[in-house]
Design a protein around this motif. Sequence first.
Motif, PDB file in Angstrom:
ATOM      1  N   ARG A 176      26.188 -38.162  26.462  1.00  0.00           N
ATOM      2  CA  ARG A 176      25.906 -38.738  27.780  1.00  0.00           C
ATOM      3  C   ARG A 176      25.695 -37.647  28.818  1.00  0.00           C
ATOM      4  NH1 ARG A 176      30.696 -42.621  26.486  1.00  0.00           N
ATOM      5  NH2 ARG A 176      31.418 -40.568  25.811  1.00  0.00           N
ATOM      6  N   VAL A 177      24.754 -37.904  29.701  1.00  0.00           N
ATOM      7  CA  VAL A 177      24.377 -36.890  30.696  1.00  0.00           C
ATOM      8  C   VAL A 177      24.265 -37.518  32.083  1.00  0.00           C
ATOM      9  CG1 VAL A 177      23.086 -35.504  29.006  1.00  0.00           C
ATOM     10  CG2 VAL A 177      21.877 -37.263  30.299  1.00  0.00           C
ATOM     11  N   THR A 178      24.371 -36.661  33.092  1.00  0.00           N
ATOM     12  CA  THR A 178      24.071 -37.085  34.464  1.00  0.00           C
ATOM     13  C   THR A 178      22.803 -36.349  34.898  1.00  0.00           C
ATOM     14  OG1 THR A 178      25.436 -35.288  35.311  1.00  0.00           O
ATOM     15  CG2 THR A 178      26.491 -37.448  35.139  1.00  0.00           C
ATOM     16  N   THR A 179      22.292 -36.698  36.067  1.00  0.00           N
ATOM     17  CA  THR A 179      21.119 -35.971  36.554  1.00  0.00           C
ATOM     18  C   THR A 179      21.536 -34.549  36.934  1.00  0.00           C
ATOM     19  OG1 THR A 179      21.522 -36.744  38.790  1.00  0.00           O
ATOM     20  CG2 THR A 179      19.957 -38.027  37.467  1.00  0.00           C
ATOM     21  N   ALA A 180      20.533 -33.670  37.014  1.00  0.00           N
ATOM     22  CA  ALA A 180      20.760 -32.260  37.328  1.00  0.00           C
ATOM     23  C   ALA A 180      19.869 -31.896  38.517  1.00  0.00           C
ATOM     24  CB  ALA A 180      20.437 -31.424  36.099  1.00  0.00           C
ATOM     25  N   PRO A 181      20.018 -30.666  39.054  1.00  0.00           N
ATOM     26  CA  PRO A 181      19.244 -30.335  40.264  1.00  0.00           C
ATOM     27  C   PRO A 181      17.717 -30.496  40.144  1.00  0.00           C
ATOM     28  CG  PRO A 181      20.995 -28.759  39.984  1.00  0.00           C
ATOM     29  CD  PRO A 181      21.011 -29.634  38.759  1.00  0.00           C
ATOM     30  N   GLN A 182      17.146 -30.399  38.946  1.00  0.00           N
ATOM     31  CA  GLN A 182      15.685 -30.537  38.850  1.00  0.00           C
ATOM     32  C   GLN A 182      15.253 -31.745  38.016  1.00  0.00           C
ATOM     33  OE1 GLN A 182      16.985 -27.235  38.125  1.00  0.00           O
ATOM     34  NE2 GLN A 182      16.738 -26.686  40.276  1.00  0.00           N
ATOM     35  N   THR A 183      16.098 -32.758  37.910  1.00  0.00           N
ATOM     36  CA  THR A 183      15.690 -33.957  37.161  1.00  0.00           C
ATOM     37  C   THR A 183      14.381 -34.501  37.753  1.00  0.00           C
ATOM     38  OG1 THR A 183      18.003 -34.456  36.730  1.00  0.00           O
ATOM     39  CG2 THR A 183      16.446 -36.244  36.358  1.00  0.00           C
ATOM     40  N   ASN A 184      14.246 -34.398  39.076  1.00  0.00           N
ATOM     41  CA  ASN A 184      13.035 -34.932  39.734  1.00  0.00           C
ATOM     42  C   ASN A 184      11.780 -34.074  39.498  1.00  0.00           C
ATOM     43  OD1 ASN A 184      13.714 -32.755  41.274  1.00  0.00           O
ATOM     44  ND2 ASN A 184      13.506 -33.788  43.250  1.00  0.00           N
ATOM     45  N   TYR A 185      11.907 -32.962  38.769  1.00  0.00           N
ATOM     46  CA  TYR A 185      10.732 -32.173  38.382  1.00  0.00           C
ATOM     47  C   TYR A 185       9.997 -32.844  37.221  1.00  0.00           C
ATOM     48  CZ  TYR A 185      11.584 -27.918  41.135  1.00  0.00           C
ATOM     49  OH  TYR A 185      11.733 -27.003  42.150  1.00  0.00           O
ATOM     50  N   PHE A 186      10.625 -33.883  36.652  1.00  0.00           N
ATOM     51  CA  PHE A 186      10.059 -34.548  35.479  1.00  0.00           C
ATOM     52  C   PHE A 186       9.697 -35.987  35.826  1.00  0.00           C
ATOM     53  CE2 PHE A 186      12.792 -31.107  34.216  1.00  0.00           C
ATOM     54  CZ  PHE A 186      12.051 -30.457  33.237  1.00  0.00           C
ATOM     55  N   SER A 187       8.567 -36.449  35.276  1.00  0.00           N
ATOM     56  CA  SER A 187       8.118 -37.810  35.572  1.00  0.00           C
ATOM     57  C   SER A 187       9.004 -38.821  34.843  1.00  0.00           C
ATOM     58  CB  SER A 187       6.667 -37.987  35.108  1.00  0.00           C
ATOM     59  OG  SER A 187       6.625 -37.934  33.696  1.00  0.00           O
ATOM     60  N   LYS A 188       8.888 -40.089  35.251  1.00  0.00           N
ATOM     61  CA  LYS A 188       9.659 -41.162  34.609  1.00  0.00           C
ATOM     62  C   LYS A 188       9.379 -41.203  33.110  1.00  0.00           C
ATOM     63  CE  LYS A 188      11.059 -44.594  37.909  1.00  0.00           C
ATOM     64  NZ  LYS A 188      10.617 -45.702  38.743  1.00  0.00           N
ATOM     65  N   ASP A 189       8.091 -41.010  32.757  1.00  0.00           N
ATOM     66  CA  ASP A 189       7.700 -41.057  31.344  1.00  0.00           C
ATOM     67  C   ASP A 189       8.403 -39.962  30.538  1.00  0.00           C
ATOM     68  OD1 ASP A 189       6.110 -43.127  31.988  1.00  0.00           O
ATOM     69  OD2 ASP A 189       4.201 -42.024  31.863  1.00  0.00           O
ATOM     70  N   VAL A 190       8.488 -38.781  31.142  1.00  0.00           N
ATOM     71  CA  VAL A 190       9.124 -37.661  30.434  1.00  0.00           C
ATOM     72  C   VAL A 190      10.625 -37.909  30.277  1.00  0.00           C
ATOM     73  CG1 VAL A 190       9.647 -35.187  30.554  1.00  0.00           C
ATOM     74  CG2 VAL A 190       7.344 -35.996  31.061  1.00  0.00           C
ATOM     75  N   ILE A 191      11.236 -38.475  31.324  1.00  0.00           N
ATOM     76  CA  ILE A 191      12.663 -38.804  31.247  1.00  0.00           C
ATOM     77  C   ILE A 191      12.885 -39.848  30.141  1.00  0.00           C
ATOM     78  CG2 ILE A 191      14.613 -39.854  32.509  1.00  0.00           C
ATOM     79  CD1 ILE A 191      13.992 -37.152  33.682  1.00  0.00           C
ATOM     80  N   GLU A 192      11.976 -40.792  30.063  1.00  0.00           N
ATOM     81  CA  GLU A 192      12.024 -41.841  29.033  1.00  0.00           C
ATOM     82  C   GLU A 192      11.920 -41.202  27.633  1.00  0.00           C
ATOM     83  OE1 GLU A 192      12.410 -45.120  28.992  1.00  0.00           O
ATOM     84  OE2 GLU A 192      11.696 -45.493  26.935  1.00  0.00           O
ATOM     85  N   LYS A 193      11.013 -40.232  27.514  1.00  0.00           N
ATOM     86  CA  LYS A 193      10.833 -39.504  26.261  1.00  0.00           C
ATOM     87  C   LYS A 193      12.128 -38.789  25.875  1.00  0.00           C
ATOM     88  CE  LYS A 193       6.535 -37.142  25.894  1.00  0.00           C
ATOM     89  NZ  LYS A 193       5.873 -35.811  25.991  1.00  0.00           N
ATOM     90  N   PHE A 194      12.773 -38.204  26.871  1.00  0.00           N
ATOM     91  CA  PHE A 194      14.000 -37.432  26.676  1.00  0.00           C
ATOM     92  C   PHE A 194      15.141 -38.314  26.154  1.00  0.00           C
ATOM     93  CE2 PHE A 194      17.942 -35.894  28.982  1.00  0.00           C
ATOM     94  CZ  PHE A 194      18.179 -34.778  28.203  1.00  0.00           C
ATOM     95  N   THR A 195      15.217 -39.561  26.656  1.00  0.00           N
ATOM     96  CA  THR A 195      16.336 -40.417  26.264  1.00  0.00           C
ATOM     97  C   THR A 195      16.018 -41.330  25.074  1.00  0.00           C
ATOM     98  OG1 THR A 195      15.660 -41.982  27.958  1.00  0.00           O
ATOM     99  CG2 THR A 195      17.444 -40.492  28.527  1.00  0.00           C
ATOM    100  N   SER A 196      14.737 -41.539  24.767  1.00  0.00           N
ATOM    101  CA  SER A 196      14.440 -42.500  23.697  1.00  0.00           C
ATOM    102  C   SER A 196      14.136 -41.817  22.361  1.00  0.00           C
ATOM    103  CB  SER A 196      13.291 -43.416  24.107  1.00  0.00           C
ATOM    104  OG  SER A 196      12.151 -42.641  24.360  1.00  0.00           O
ATOM    105  N   ASN A 197      14.138 -40.489  22.347  1.00  0.00           N
ATOM    106  CA  ASN A 197      13.873 -39.778  21.092  1.00  0.00           C
ATOM    107  C   ASN A 197      15.063 -38.936  20.670  1.00  0.00           C
ATOM    108  OD1 ASN A 197      10.874 -40.192  20.411  1.00  0.00           O
ATOM    109  ND2 ASN A 197      10.873 -39.740  22.606  1.00  0.00           N
ATOM    110  N   LYS A 198      15.141 -38.760  19.349  1.00  0.00           N
ATOM    111  CA  LYS A 198      16.205 -37.902  18.810  1.00  0.00           C
ATOM    112  C   LYS A 198      15.845 -36.438  19.017  1.00  0.00           C
ATOM    113  CE  LYS A 198      18.488 -40.357  15.090  1.00  0.00           C
ATOM    114  NZ  LYS A 198      18.088 -41.742  15.406  1.00  0.00           N
ATOM    115  N   TYR A 199      16.831 -35.623  19.287  1.00  0.00           N
ATOM    116  CA  TYR A 199      16.653 -34.174  19.321  1.00  0.00           C
ATOM    117  C   TYR A 199      17.521 -33.547  18.244  1.00  0.00           C
ATOM    118  CZ  TYR A 199      13.557 -34.409  23.216  1.00  0.00           C
ATOM    119  OH  TYR A 199      12.454 -34.667  23.975  1.00  0.00           O
ATOM    120  N   VAL A 200      16.940 -32.553  17.564  1.00  0.00           N
ATOM    121  CA  VAL A 200      17.635 -31.932  16.436  1.00  0.00           C
ATOM    122  C   VAL A 200      18.137 -30.550  16.866  1.00  0.00           C
ATOM    123  CG1 VAL A 200      17.409 -31.203  14.019  1.00  0.00           C
ATOM    124  CG2 VAL A 200      16.035 -33.104  14.888  1.00  0.00           C
TER     125      VAL A 200
END
Lengths: 312, 237
Positions: free
Chosen positions: A180-204
């Motif tokens: 689980r994560v919270t927003t960070a100082p540059q979360t707004n540097y990323f579009s909604k789509d990219v944030i969606e990509k970040f949370t809906s995909n697995k990272y290895v």
Amino acid sequence: MIKVIKPGFQSTVQDRGRFGFSHYGISISGTADSISYKIGNLLVGNNCGEAAIEMTLVGGEFLFEEDAIISITGSDFQPKIENKIVSMWQTLKIKSGEIISFANTLNGARSYLCIKGGIKIQQILGSCSTHLLTSLGGLNGRKLLKGDRLPIEKLTNEEIQSYKVSKQIIALLNSKNIIRVTTAPQTNYFSKDVIEKFTSNKYVVSEEANRMGLRLIGKKLEREIMEEIITEGITLGAIQISNDGMPIILFVEHQTTGGYPKIANVISADMHKIGQLRPRDEINFQFVSIEQAHKLNLELESLISINSFDKL
Amino acid sequence: MNAKMLTLNHSVEFSFASDRSILIKVCDDISPECNNEIIKIFSVLQSTSIEGIQSIHPAYNSILVAFDPTIIFPFKMMEDLKKLVQEKPLNIEYETNTINIPVCFDEEFAPDLNEVAQLNKLTINEVIAFHTRPNYLVYFLGFSPGFPYLGGMLTEISTPRLKTPRLKVPEGSVAIGGKQTGIYPVESPGGWRLIGRTPLKLFSPHKKPPTLLRMGDRVNFFAISKNEFEQIKSKQE
């Protein structure tokens, strides 16, 4: 004294960490899995952040030259005393002349050997913690080597209550796939789509995973705002997006400042999970609010108390 | 010694950087004036007794305050910090020093000096002259133990960073990275171009404070011979 017979892959002396020196460029260091470490210390009657041994992936062999009360927590490195399997997550006794040995891990990345009274080495800037990258603290600023001897506090005759941690708590600590994560100082540097990509995909977790940081592999995350970031202080658990679009979780030995955008920050209650991640482990990120993060943190803290352990 | 009287009169922005840290943004860009503001706020925060604060990290235009969320509720910390920074009228005495740093520019310590000269169409002696001319400002320390972020390098000697960083940069190396110059206080990896080395110790963990430089200090570099380097070095240890 404890004599190192075999050091294992990367065993270091660690405690809670070196707080209050970030303005000198010194990061906190400390244990990678602070919860397992804290439980380990509680099980042997320590409560002042006594120094312990942190092992990584493959454990070592240690000869106790005096009687001691110990505990083994964190991942299962198949601990044995004098070649007999011993239980983890409980108070144990070891006699002078006995050897405790560990093998390779069966689950996560790190295991802890806590000793009543702790390892008694000189503190540097208020901590015994080893900062490997800058060779600061611990035993000569480095990982343990064969032949090293670590002083421990002499055991008194006073009997201590033995405890065991319940299966439920261990199971809870072992779940590490959702971070689980919270927003960070540059979360707004990323579009909604990219944030969606970040949370809906697995990272290895890649092979580049150590106390300084864990590089992840997955869907590329491109920033929308290209504005250069003025170098600023970095927090533990910041998730920085490097130029190739891949996330890096900044860990206990992180550099104290950085100029890459941070998309999110791991919540305090999940930092211990990061210390147990191994290369090839898969994780999913999930955003929570600061309020939720705080609640989760308090819930975890209340669980990590002698009152929630079983008396033996 | 140079004691400055500072008064706080600035509006600043506060935001959570994580559930255990608050980023205080003081200004929009890098300037000695902003550095002054940062010093004021940093001094105020250092002299307070808000329970739960673990560390305070000033940078070019921001200050990061990390705290223990089991000791203080994050929103309470936010409130306390705002009150402290915005409402407290202050006169702060903050001492800064000018530190003269000897640098040996001998080939042995300066594997990239020739390239820095060539890329800027200068002679080696001209690079040394440009590098030792300014009175540099220590904006803050960070990155690795004792590493100073210095401002004031002349653009005549700006040089891009190495494509592949070195795995080990020796302690005391003086380097150029883009428009910046710095000193590596401890052996570490690094991608800046090495143009010399100082025999001075910038980080000594057993000393109080553990660093030679502090935020707001001024630095002058001066060239020394290999012999002088060895002499100073032997006195340091």
